[in-house]
Design a protein around this motif. Structure first.
Motif, PDB file in Angstrom:
ATOM      1  N   ALA A 132       1.041  -1.282  -0.193  1.00 48.03           N
ATOM      2  CA  ALA A 132       0.216  -0.111   0.383  1.00 48.03           C
ATOM      3  C   ALA A 132       0.857   1.147  -0.073  1.00 48.03           C
ATOM      4  N   HIS A 149       0.750   4.517  -3.283  1.00 47.74           N
ATOM      5  CA  HIS A 149       0.294   5.748  -2.297  1.00 47.74           C
ATOM      6  C   HIS A 149       1.333   6.417  -2.123  1.00 47.74           C
ATOM      7  N   LEU A 201     -13.005  -0.235  -5.457  1.00 48.33           N
ATOM      8  CA  LEU A 201     -12.051  -0.735  -4.713  1.00 48.33           C
ATOM      9  C   LEU A 201     -11.053  -0.126  -5.066  1.00 48.33           C
ATOM     10  N   TYR A 234      -8.233   1.538  -2.805  1.00 50.98           N
ATOM     11  CA  TYR A 234      -7.501   1.870  -2.039  1.00 50.98           C
ATOM     12  C   TYR A 234      -5.900   2.506  -2.453  1.00 50.98           C
ATOM     13  N   THR A 273     -14.983   1.489  -0.987  1.00 48.93           N
ATOM     14  CA  THR A 273     -14.389   2.246  -0.567  1.00 48.93           C
ATOM     15  C   THR A 273     -13.771   2.058   0.567  1.00 48.93           C
ATOM     16  N   ALA A 275     -11.622  -1.329   1.232  1.00 47.30           N
ATOM     17  CA  ALA A 275     -10.005  -0.975   0.680  1.00 47.30           C
ATOM     18  C   ALA A 275      -9.155   0.300   1.297  1.00 47.30           C
ATOM     19  N   SER A 276     -10.270   1.086   1.570  1.00 53.73           N
ATOM     20  CA  SER A 276      -9.302   2.034   2.665  1.00 53.73           C
ATOM     21  C   SER A 276      -8.951   1.551   3.434  1.00 53.73           C
ATOM     22  N   PHE A 283      -8.350  -1.702   4.471  1.00 56.40           N
ATOM     23  CA  PHE A 283      -7.101  -2.676   3.978  1.00 56.40           C
ATOM     24  C   PHE A 283      -6.061  -2.138   4.146  1.00 56.40           C
ATOM     25  N   GLY A 284      -6.316  -0.826   3.148  1.00 53.51           N
ATOM     26  CA  GLY A 284      -4.575  -0.248   2.557  1.00 53.51           C
ATOM     27  C   GLY A 284      -4.390   0.027   3.814  1.00 53.51           C
ATOM     28  N   TYR A 335      -7.573  -3.901   9.518  1.00 50.64           N
ATOM     29  CA  TYR A 335      -8.468  -4.716   9.011  1.00 50.64           C
ATOM     30  C   TYR A 335      -9.797  -5.221   9.281  1.00 50.64           C
ATOM     31  N   ALA A 378     -11.695  -3.244   7.112  1.00 48.83           N
ATOM     32  CA  ALA A 378     -12.319  -3.740   6.358  1.00 48.83           C
ATOM     33  C   ALA A 378     -13.435  -4.973   6.062  1.00 48.83           C
TER      34      ALA A 378
END
Length: 254
Positions: A68, A72, A106, A110, A213, A216-217, A219-220, A224, A227
């Protein structure tokens, strides 16, 4: 009533026979089917070529995508280009309505986080839906038929029989899991006003985009728990939405 194609093919001063009148719609349908097959074949061929060319890079790409921080950093380094690319990919998915939108949503969450990822998806939805509306308004089934068969249109024919088509379409859009992108094409065919269509296509996608979103955000960023909760909520919304959609469809058919 004779079709434009029949009139254009008929010799000056000649009256087309009954058999010509009868065969004209069939010929037009056959021609559209040939064009549809050509468009789909070209799209599949291009995707296959891209896949073959990128096959050797997939392991490295996968390793990069699951990092991630690297994603980014790339987004920050290519601030304008990365955002334009995401909007363009999202618009392409809307045009090709048979492709699911969740993977793009997603990816947006992310790469850009919840707020900006959601905003980019909504911008792409507004632009893509506006283009679809204008094109279908101008060329009608000649464009829609390149991507969809008549059976797809008949699947939503019940919407034409309700007096509040715009309100019903908004309700359907708000239900997760419904074919929103195809309904964007359908809206132009049944004469839904452009401001109403734009509001429906934008607002109606919010629940689906937000759940994607957020998941995914989170998770990134390594959260968790959030997520997983977002994925569970999205799944429950899809199940509940499917039931609600069936009820709306049944009620409007009465």
């Amino acid at each position: 009533m004779l079709s434009d194609e029949t009139m254009e093919r008929a010799p000056l001063g000649a009256v087309p026979s009954a058999s010509v009148q009868k065969d004209a719609p069939r010929d037009a349908s056959r021609s559209l089917a040939v064009h549809r097959a050509a468009v789909i074949g070209i799209a599949v061929g291009l995707l296959a070529i891209v896949g073959i060319c990128c096959w050797q890079y997939l392991p490295g790409l996968y390793a990069w995508l699951i990092d991630a921080e690297a994603v980014h950093a790339f987004v920050d380094e290519h601030a304008v280009l990365s955002r334009l690319a995401m909007v363009g990919i999202n618009m392409l998915q809307i045009f090709l309505a048979f492709l699911p939108g969740e993977p793009v949503e997603l990816a947006s969450g992310y790469a850009f986080g919840f707020w900006e990822g959601t905003a980019l998806c909504l911008v792409a939805s507004a632009i893509g839906s506006s283009i679809i509306y204008a094109v279908v308004r101008r060329w009608g089934w000649n464009v829609v038929g390149l991507f969809f068969d008549r059976s797809h249109l008949e699947r939503f024919s019940w919407l034409q029989h309700t007096r509040r088509v715009e309100l019903v379409m908004l309700i359907v859009f708000l239900i997760p899991g419904t074919p929103k992108d195809f309904l964007t094409y359908f809206a132009s065919l049944v004469g839904v006003r452009f401001p109403a269509m734009l509001a429906i296509a934008t607002i109606g996608r919010v629940p689906s985009i937000i759940t994607s979103t957020i998941a995914a955000s989170a998770f990134g960023s390594g959260d968790y728990t959030v997520a997983i909760i977002a994925v569970i909520v999205a799944g429950l919304l899809i199940v509940g939405g499917t039931v609600a959609y069936k009820q709306v469809e049944a009620r409007c058919k009465r």
